[in-house]
Design a protein around this motif. Sequence first.
Motif, PDB file in Angstrom:
ATOM      1  N   PHE A   3     -42.069 -11.084  16.364  1.00 35.08           N
ATOM      2  CA  PHE A   3     -41.419 -11.598  17.575  1.00 35.08           C
ATOM      3  C   PHE A   3     -42.288 -12.632  18.307  1.00 35.08           C
ATOM      4  O   PHE A   3     -42.049 -12.931  19.475  1.00 35.08           O
ATOM      5  CB  PHE A   3     -41.057 -10.453  18.541  1.00 35.08           C
ATOM      6  N   ALA A  10     -49.134  -7.846  22.666  1.00 39.52           N
ATOM      7  CA  ALA A  10     -49.017  -6.908  21.557  1.00 39.52           C
ATOM      8  C   ALA A  10     -49.998  -5.741  21.713  1.00 39.52           C
ATOM      9  O   ALA A  10     -49.657  -4.586  21.440  1.00 39.52           O
ATOM     10  CB  ALA A  10     -49.269  -7.630  20.229  1.00 39.52           C
ATOM     11  N   LEU A  13     -48.697  -3.406  24.383  1.00 38.40           N
ATOM     12  CA  LEU A  13     -47.560  -2.636  23.867  1.00 38.40           C
ATOM     13  C   LEU A  13     -48.036  -1.544  22.899  1.00 38.40           C
ATOM     14  O   LEU A  13     -47.449  -0.456  22.850  1.00 38.40           O
ATOM     15  CB  LEU A  13     -46.569  -3.566  23.168  1.00 38.40           C
ATOM     16  N   ILE A  36     -39.822   1.319  26.428  1.00 39.96           N
ATOM     17  CA  ILE A  36     -38.935   0.214  26.808  1.00 39.96           C
ATOM     18  C   ILE A  36     -39.150  -0.185  28.266  1.00 39.96           C
ATOM     19  O   ILE A  36     -39.154  -1.367  28.615  1.00 39.96           O
ATOM     20  CB  ILE A  36     -37.462   0.591  26.561  1.00 39.96           C
ATOM     21  N   ALA A  39     -42.305  -2.174  28.265  1.00 36.19           N
ATOM     22  CA  ALA A  39     -42.093  -3.471  27.622  1.00 36.19           C
ATOM     23  C   ALA A  39     -41.341  -4.432  28.535  1.00 36.19           C
ATOM     24  O   ALA A  39     -41.589  -5.643  28.525  1.00 36.19           O
ATOM     25  CB  ALA A  39     -41.327  -3.285  26.313  1.00 36.19           C
ATOM     26  N   PRO A  45     -37.133  -6.831  26.564  1.00 33.18           N
ATOM     27  CA  PRO A  45     -37.216  -5.618  25.738  1.00 33.18           C
ATOM     28  C   PRO A  45     -36.133  -5.510  24.673  1.00 33.18           C
ATOM     29  O   PRO A  45     -36.246  -4.681  23.773  1.00 33.18           O
ATOM     30  CB  PRO A  45     -37.061  -4.498  26.774  1.00 33.18           C
ATOM     31  N   LEU A  48     -36.969  -5.327  20.997  1.00 30.94           N
ATOM     32  CA  LEU A  48     -37.842  -4.190  20.682  1.00 30.94           C
ATOM     33  C   LEU A  48     -37.086  -2.865  20.599  1.00 30.94           C
ATOM     34  O   LEU A  48     -37.614  -1.881  20.082  1.00 30.94           O
ATOM     35  CB  LEU A  48     -38.942  -4.074  21.743  1.00 30.94           C
ATOM     36  N   VAL A  51     -36.708  -1.540  17.125  1.00 29.63           N
ATOM     37  CA  VAL A  51     -38.021  -1.088  16.659  1.00 29.63           C
ATOM     38  C   VAL A  51     -38.277   0.329  17.163  1.00 29.63           C
ATOM     39  O   VAL A  51     -38.754   1.200  16.423  1.00 29.63           O
ATOM     40  CB  VAL A  51     -39.136  -2.035  17.140  1.00 29.63           C
ATOM     41  N   THR A 195     -38.201  -6.730  12.881  1.00 32.40           N
ATOM     42  CA  THR A 195     -37.980  -5.346  13.297  1.00 32.40           C
ATOM     43  C   THR A 195     -38.666  -4.382  12.332  1.00 32.40           C
ATOM     44  O   THR A 195     -39.387  -3.463  12.743  1.00 32.40           O
ATOM     45  CB  THR A 195     -36.471  -5.029  13.346  1.00 32.40           C
ATOM     46  N   ALA A 198     -42.554  -4.765  12.495  1.00 33.49           N
ATOM     47  CA  ALA A 198     -43.105  -4.137  13.692  1.00 33.49           C
ATOM     48  C   ALA A 198     -43.138  -2.622  13.542  1.00 33.49           C
ATOM     49  O   ALA A 198     -44.115  -1.964  13.925  1.00 33.49           O
ATOM     50  CB  ALA A 198     -42.280  -4.532  14.914  1.00 33.49           C
ATOM     51  N   CYS A 202     -46.389  -0.101  13.561  1.00 31.48           N
ATOM     52  CA  CYS A 202     -46.444   0.999  14.532  1.00 31.48           C
ATOM     53  C   CYS A 202     -46.761   2.343  13.891  1.00 31.48           C
ATOM     54  O   CYS A 202     -47.186   3.276  14.586  1.00 31.48           O
ATOM     55  CB  CYS A 202     -45.090   1.126  15.252  1.00 31.48           C
TER      56      CYS A 202
END
Length: 247
Positions: A3, A10, A13, A36, A39, A45, A48, A51, A195, A198, A202
Amino acid sequence: MPFDLPLATAAALACALLAAAFVRGYSGFGFSAIFIAFAALLTNPLPLIPVVFLCEILMTVFQARGIRGQVDWRRVSALLAGAAIALPFAVTLVLSLGDANVRLTVSLIVGIMALVLLSGWTLQRRIGAPGTLGVGLLSGAINSAGVGGLPVAAFLSAQPMQAATFRATMIIYLTGLDLLTLPLMALGGIVSWDTALAALLCFPILACGVWLGGRRFLSTPPATFRKFAVLLLLILAGLGLIRAMLS
């Protein structure tokens, strides 16, 4: 970077993700709402949200073995039936909103639901299938903003229920809710290779957070930690509203 997020954003987050995964591992809810809401303070958001849903599904893989016998499957089924009715309309609506409106919507929903949870309201008896279906409708309506677990958490915590059953039921319901929502968001064009990338990045953070939260669940009174999680949601929602009004 997925993104095209700045490195500092990043990193922030990632820290929020670890904290939210810890809360999910401990309490069974709050992951998507915490992440969220945080974010929304830094970026739009909306991209995301898918994700987060993939992350919740991954976390359930970590937790499934230990919760299978504690899930209230009848409640989960009724909640998902209600959510399935509302989701197509809700996703269409949220995808039509601009960046600023999405941030404001997320903050408002999180703030209102956090206040309901914080109020400590209780129900004197178990609510039947029609009432549970109605809560599912509300949950589906706001899950397009990534926070559909909060009304269900408020609903279940207001009824007599053991902490382990609450946690397990929330985990399974949220996974089902995410599986219903993701295809609709994909049709809306906000699920991409970014997506998936990410979500993969994570994975180690999620594993660490869920493991730590699960260990903590065994040693801390659930009501105490749940109150902490709700207060955190309220603070994030307040900051989000302030940011939305100033922007």
